[in-house]
Design a protein around this motif. Structure first.
Motif, PDB file in Angstrom:
ATOM      1  N   UNK A  91       0.839  -1.204   0.000  1.00 50.18           N
ATOM      2  CA  UNK A  91       0.000   0.000   0.000  1.00 50.18           C
ATOM      3  C   UNK A  91       0.868   1.246   0.000  1.00 50.18           C
ATOM      4  N   UNK A  92       0.290   2.328  -0.478  1.00 47.42           N
ATOM      5  CA  UNK A  92       0.916   3.647  -0.394  1.00 47.42           C
ATOM      6  C   UNK A  92       0.293   4.380   0.777  1.00 47.42           C
ATOM      7  N   UNK A  93       1.096   4.810   1.702  1.00 48.62           N
ATOM      8  CA  UNK A  93       0.587   5.462   2.913  1.00 48.62           C
ATOM      9  C   UNK A  93       0.520   6.970   2.696  1.00 48.62           C
ATOM     10  N   UNK A  94      -0.627   7.402   2.152  1.00 46.94           N
ATOM     11  CA  UNK A  94      -0.868   8.816   1.879  1.00 46.94           C
ATOM     12  C   UNK A  94      -1.663   9.419   3.033  1.00 46.94           C
ATOM     13  N   UNK A  95      -1.666  10.765   3.163  1.00 46.22           N
ATOM     14  CA  UNK A  95      -2.350  11.398   4.309  1.00 46.22           C
ATOM     15  C   UNK A  95      -3.827  11.049   4.418  1.00 46.22           C
ATOM     16  N   UNK A  96      -4.534  10.923   3.291  1.00 44.67           N
ATOM     17  CA  UNK A  96      -5.987  10.718   3.331  1.00 44.67           C
ATOM     18  C   UNK A  96      -6.443   9.416   2.686  1.00 44.67           C
ATOM     19  N   UNK A  97      -5.531   8.601   2.222  1.00 44.77           N
ATOM     20  CA  UNK A  97      -5.931   7.361   1.570  1.00 44.77           C
ATOM     21  C   UNK A  97      -4.787   6.352   1.626  1.00 44.77           C
ATOM     22  N   UNK A  98      -5.116   5.104   1.308  1.00 44.60           N
ATOM     23  CA  UNK A  98      -4.116   4.031   1.295  1.00 44.60           C
ATOM     24  C   UNK A  98      -4.304   3.180   0.037  1.00 44.60           C
ATOM     25  N   UNK A  99      -4.003   3.737  -1.146  1.00 44.02           N
ATOM     26  CA  UNK A  99      -4.181   2.954  -2.377  1.00 44.02           C
ATOM     27  C   UNK A  99      -3.191   1.787  -2.430  1.00 44.02           C
ATOM     28  N   UNK A 100      -3.571   0.762  -3.169  1.00 47.87           N
ATOM     29  CA  UNK A 100      -2.716  -0.409  -3.316  1.00 47.87           C
ATOM     30  C   UNK A 100      -1.640  -0.144  -4.358  1.00 47.87           C
ATOM     31  N   UNK A 101      -0.466  -0.689  -4.126  1.00 43.62           N
ATOM     32  CA  UNK A 101       0.563  -0.695  -5.148  1.00 43.62           C
ATOM     33  C   UNK A 101       0.211  -1.765  -6.186  1.00 43.62           C
ATOM     34  N   UNK A 102       1.012  -1.855  -7.237  1.00 46.78           N
ATOM     35  CA  UNK A 102       0.772  -2.900  -8.239  1.00 46.78           C
ATOM     36  C   UNK A 102       0.909  -4.279  -7.610  1.00 46.78           C
ATOM     37  N   UNK A 103       1.930  -4.461  -6.772  1.00 42.61           N
ATOM     38  CA  UNK A 103       2.064  -5.735  -6.059  1.00 42.61           C
ATOM     39  C   UNK A 103       0.892  -5.949  -5.110  1.00 42.61           C
ATOM     40  N   UNK A 104       0.427  -4.868  -4.482  1.00 42.69           N
ATOM     41  CA  UNK A 104      -0.707  -4.970  -3.564  1.00 42.69           C
ATOM     42  C   UNK A 104      -1.959  -5.435  -4.274  1.00 42.69           C
ATOM     43  N   UNK A 105      -2.191  -4.925  -5.486  1.00 44.80           N
ATOM     44  CA  UNK A 105      -3.368  -5.336  -6.250  1.00 44.80           C
ATOM     45  C   UNK A 105      -3.298  -6.817  -6.607  1.00 44.80           C
ATOM     46  N   UNK A 106      -2.095  -7.270  -6.981  1.00 44.68           N
ATOM     47  CA  UNK A 106      -1.931  -8.683  -7.334  1.00 44.68           C
ATOM     48  C   UNK A 106      -2.149  -9.576  -6.116  1.00 44.68           C
ATOM     49  N   UNK A 107      -1.544  -9.215  -4.994  1.00 45.87           N
ATOM     50  CA  UNK A 107      -1.697 -10.004  -3.772  1.00 45.87           C
ATOM     51  C   UNK A 107      -3.148  -9.977  -3.300  1.00 45.87           C
ATOM     52  N   UNK A 108      -3.804  -8.820  -3.417  1.00 44.90           N
ATOM     53  CA  UNK A 108      -5.199  -8.710  -2.990  1.00 44.90           C
ATOM     54  C   UNK A 108      -6.091  -9.642  -3.800  1.00 44.90           C
ATOM     55  N   UNK A 109      -5.831  -9.747  -5.104  1.00 47.11           N
ATOM     56  CA  UNK A 109      -6.627 -10.650  -5.931  1.00 47.11           C
ATOM     57  C   UNK A 109      -6.437 -12.106  -5.535  1.00 47.11           C
ATOM     58  N   UNK A 110      -5.197 -12.492  -5.270  1.00 44.26           N
ATOM     59  CA  UNK A 110      -4.930 -13.861  -4.840  1.00 44.26           C
ATOM     60  C   UNK A 110      -5.516 -14.122  -3.455  1.00 44.26           C
ATOM     61  N   UNK A 111      -5.400 -13.130  -2.569  1.00 37.30           N
ATOM     62  CA  UNK A 111      -5.900 -13.290  -1.204  1.00 37.30           C
ATOM     63  C   UNK A 111      -7.422 -13.366  -1.175  1.00 37.30           C
ATOM     64  N   UNK A 112      -8.088 -12.642  -2.088  1.00 32.39           N
ATOM     65  CA  UNK A 112      -9.547 -12.699  -2.134  1.00 32.39           C
ATOM     66  C   UNK A 112     -10.023 -14.110  -2.470  1.00 32.39           C
ATOM     67  N   UNK A 113      -9.249 -14.818  -3.324  1.00 31.06           N
ATOM     68  CA  UNK A 113      -9.601 -16.201  -3.636  1.00 31.06           C
ATOM     69  C   UNK A 113      -9.490 -17.078  -2.388  1.00 31.06           C
ATOM     70  N   UNK A 114      -8.454 -16.823  -1.580  1.00 30.19           N
ATOM     71  CA  UNK A 114      -8.287 -17.568  -0.334  1.00 30.19           C
ATOM     72  C   UNK A 114      -9.455 -17.289   0.608  1.00 30.19           C
ATOM     73  N   UNK A 115      -9.855 -16.008   0.688  1.00 33.32           N
ATOM     74  CA  UNK A 115     -10.971 -15.634   1.558  1.00 33.32           C
ATOM     75  C   UNK A 115     -12.245 -16.338   1.116  1.00 33.32           C
ATOM     76  N   UNK A 116     -12.494 -16.366  -0.192  1.00 41.20           N
ATOM     77  CA  UNK A 116     -13.700 -17.030  -0.699  1.00 41.20           C
ATOM     78  C   UNK A 116     -13.684 -18.515  -0.360  1.00 41.20           C
ATOM     79  N   UNK A 117     -12.519 -19.138  -0.485  1.00 40.59           N
ATOM     80  CA  UNK A 117     -12.417 -20.555  -0.153  1.00 40.59           C
ATOM     81  C   UNK A 117     -12.639 -20.802   1.335  1.00 40.59           C
TER      82      UNK A 117
END
Length: 287
Positions: free
Chosen positions: A49-75
Motif C-alpha cells: 500500500x501507499x501510505x498517503x495522508x488521506x488514503x491508502x491505495x494499493x501498489x501494483x504488487x498490492x493489487x496482485x496479492x489482494x486478488x490472490x488473497x480474495x480467492x483464499x478468503x472465498x475458499x
C-alpha cells in the motif's frame, strides 16, 4: 511464512479502501490494521500500500496479492459453509436478512408460529436496507428486492411487493390540488416507488422526507400528507386509506437467496420453506 491474520487484515483493507473502514469491519482500531499490513509487507518483502495522508491505495504488487488473497478468503468462507451444512446439531441457528418492511411486517409477526413448530431452530432476523453479503457470513438466507446476479447462488422468486398511495381519510377528502406529499429522502431517489411518486406530484409539494418507511407511515397517520407504502404495510392500517391514482403503481419482485451448500442443511431448508410460504401468502406473485 506470513501470519494468516495479517493477510486477513490486508484483504479487508483492500476491499474497503481505507484503514478506518477496514477497522470498522474487523472490530479493531485503524492502527491495528496498519500494523498488521506492515507485518505482512515485511514477511513478503513487498510494498502493498501507499501510505498517503488521506488514503491508502494499493501498489501494483498490492493489487496482485489482494486478488490472490480474495480467492483464499472465498475458499475459507466456502469451508465454513460446508461445515455449517455438514455439522448440523440438534440446536440450530439461522440468520435471515430481509428489507426492513418485510422483516418487521411480514416475517416477525409469524416467528412465534415458527418457533412452536420448530423449537430447535433459533431465527436471527436482520431488517436492513443494505444487501447482506452471504459470501462473508452476514446471513445464511436473504430476502432481496433485486435478483442477484452471482451464478453460484441458489435463487428463488417467492413474492411481489405492491405499492399504493395512502393518506388519512381527512387528507384524502381534500381537493387533489390541495394534497401534500410525504417522500423518501435522496438516498431512495432511484427506487421505483419514489420515481412513481414524483410522477404523481405534478407540482404539488413534498412537505416531509425520511430515510425509513416507518417514519413515513407515522407522518402520514398524523394527517401530514399522502405517502407511497407497500400494500402489506398499509392495507391493514385503520388510520390510512388507499387513494386512486392516474398512473398504475409499481411492483418489486422478492427473491429468496442462499448458497447451494448451505441449502443441504435441514434447518436452512426448513427456514427457506417457511419464508417462501409466508411471503407467497402476504405478497403473492399473482393477484
Amino acid at each position: 511464512m506470513f501470519d494468516w491474520q495479517d493477510l486477513k487484515h490486508f484483504v479487508v483493507l483492500a476491499r474497503t479502501g481505507s484503514l478506518s473502514a477496514a477497522a470498522r469491519e474487523l472490530g479493531c482500531d485503524h492502527a491495528t490494521v496498519g500494523r498488521r499490513v506492515a507485518a505482512l509487507e515485511k514477511a513478503l518483502g513487498l510494498r502493498l500500500i501507499l501510505r498517503l495522508p488521506r488514503s491508502t491505495p494499493l501498489t501494483q504488487d498490492g493489487q496482485r496479492v489482494a486478488g490472490l488473497a480474495a480467492e483464499i478468503e472465498n475458499q475459507s468462507h466456502a469451508i465454513v459453509r460446508h461445515a455449517r451444512s455438514a455439522g448440523e446439531t440438534p440446536q440450530a441457528q439461522v440468520r435471515i436478512s430481509a428489507p426492513p418492511s418485510v422483516a418487521a411486517r411480514v416475517i416477525a409477526p409469524h416467528i412465534a408460529e415458527f418457533h412452536q413448530a420448530f423449537p430447535h431452530i433459533t431465527l436471527v432476523l436482520s431488517g436492513e436496507a443494505s444487501i447482506a453479503e452471504l459470501d462473508r457470513g452476514d446471513a445464511e438466507v436473504a430476502v432481496r428486492m433485486v435478483r442477484p446476479q452471482q451464478p453460484d447462488l441458489l435463487v428463488q422468486r417467492i413474492g411481489m411487493m405492491r405499492y399504493r398511495l395512502y393518506a388519512t381519510p381527512q387528507h384524502a377528502a381534500l381537493p387533489e390540488a390541495a394534497r401534500a406529499f410525504i417522500a423518501y429522502d435522496h438516498h431512495h431517489s432511484n427506487q421505483p416507488h419514489q420515481q412513481w411518486l414524483l410522477q404523481l406530484l405534478q407540482g404539488r409539494p413534498v412537505v416531509f422526507q425520511a430515510s425509513d418507511l416507518f417514519s413515513l407511515q407515522e407522518a402520514a397517520r398524523s394527517g401530514l400528507g399522502a405517502v407511497v407504502l407497500p400494500t402489506f404495510v398499509a392495507d391493514n392500517d385503520p388510520l390510512l386509506v388507499a387513494l386512486p391514482t392516474s398512473i398504475a403503481p409499481p411492483t418489486r419482485e422478492l427473491w429468496l437467496v442462499t448458497y447451494p451448500d448451505l441449502a443441504r442443511s435441514t434447518a436452512i431448508r426448513t427456514v427457506m420453506t417457511f419464508l417462501s410460504d409466508l411471503i407467497g401468502k402476504k405478497c403473492p406473485l399473482a393477484t
